[in-house]
Write a protein that holds these residues in place. Sequence first.
Motif: not given
Length: 307
Positions: A181-195, A202-213
């Motif tokens: 969450x230092x680098x991404x505004x959205x963070x989730x952990x997801x285990x897909x049905x194929x796992x 599991x898999x981290x799914x991070x979106x909305x990347x933004x470097x800290x100033x």
Amino acid sequence: MGKTSKDKRDIYYRQAKEEGWRARSAFKLLHIHDAYGILNGVRRAVDLCAAPGSWSQVLSRKLYDPCQNDAEKLATKIIAVDLQAMAPIRGVVQLQGDITKESTAEAIISHFGTDGEEKAQLVVCDGAPDVTGVHEMDEYMQHQLLVSALSIATVVLETGGCFVAKIFKGNATGLLSTQMQIFFNKFDIYKPPSSRSSSIEAFVVCSDFCLPPGYIPQVINTARDDIRILAQRTGSEVNRSLVPFIACGDLDGHTSFNNPSEDESDASDIMDDIKYDYDSFMSDELYPQEFKQVYEELQYTRITSLQ
């Protein structure tokens, strides 16, 4: 052995064979996309630890269209990185390199236009270290691989980009969430049905990347680098605060072996003063004493190898 082979031949194994995927893991990325839409609107992607290439196949089929005109084809960039060579995949540029090295990040950037003005929109990593059978050690090594993948992502991702990577679930998940969450505004952990349900992955799914100033991206390798020295190289006070935290788990922090001012002749004295601090998951109530002894020996081996 025959029983083990049969156990692996589930519906996704058979479907992967029928549809021409190199591994059943292709469905993991497809399921992540179904849940989060990570491939929507993406034209520039990086696949770290790509071999044997099933995730690169997914990126190729979803992002690259051979019927596109030349301009559209040039706008589509898929870079696959691994130490091992892979069979060619349509529309995918392959790089043989180590994701813990800065030269690899520079090679990736060079494929996204002059001076890297167009960076990647998506970075994925399905890599995993060789397992030892000791869950806590496997989780630790996977976490360090994830740190390497994350540090490359901070170099090659554009603002607003996404990052997906494999993790081994464990007690470090809370810390991992804070780090991401230092680098991404959205963070989730997801285990897909194929796992497989028996798997700890599991898999981290991070979106909305933004470097800290003030943060300057760095490629981090906790097994090779002295994190304290690495954090000082950029001259950024933000890096000095964040890099040691991002690389949390590096055992250099328990000693002063890598302190340039430390006399090497004092190394044996330092070893006598080492104290091991066990995490909550190593408590006597959860694990027997002999297991803790194995864990301590593994820590000791890693520390001595860093001298």
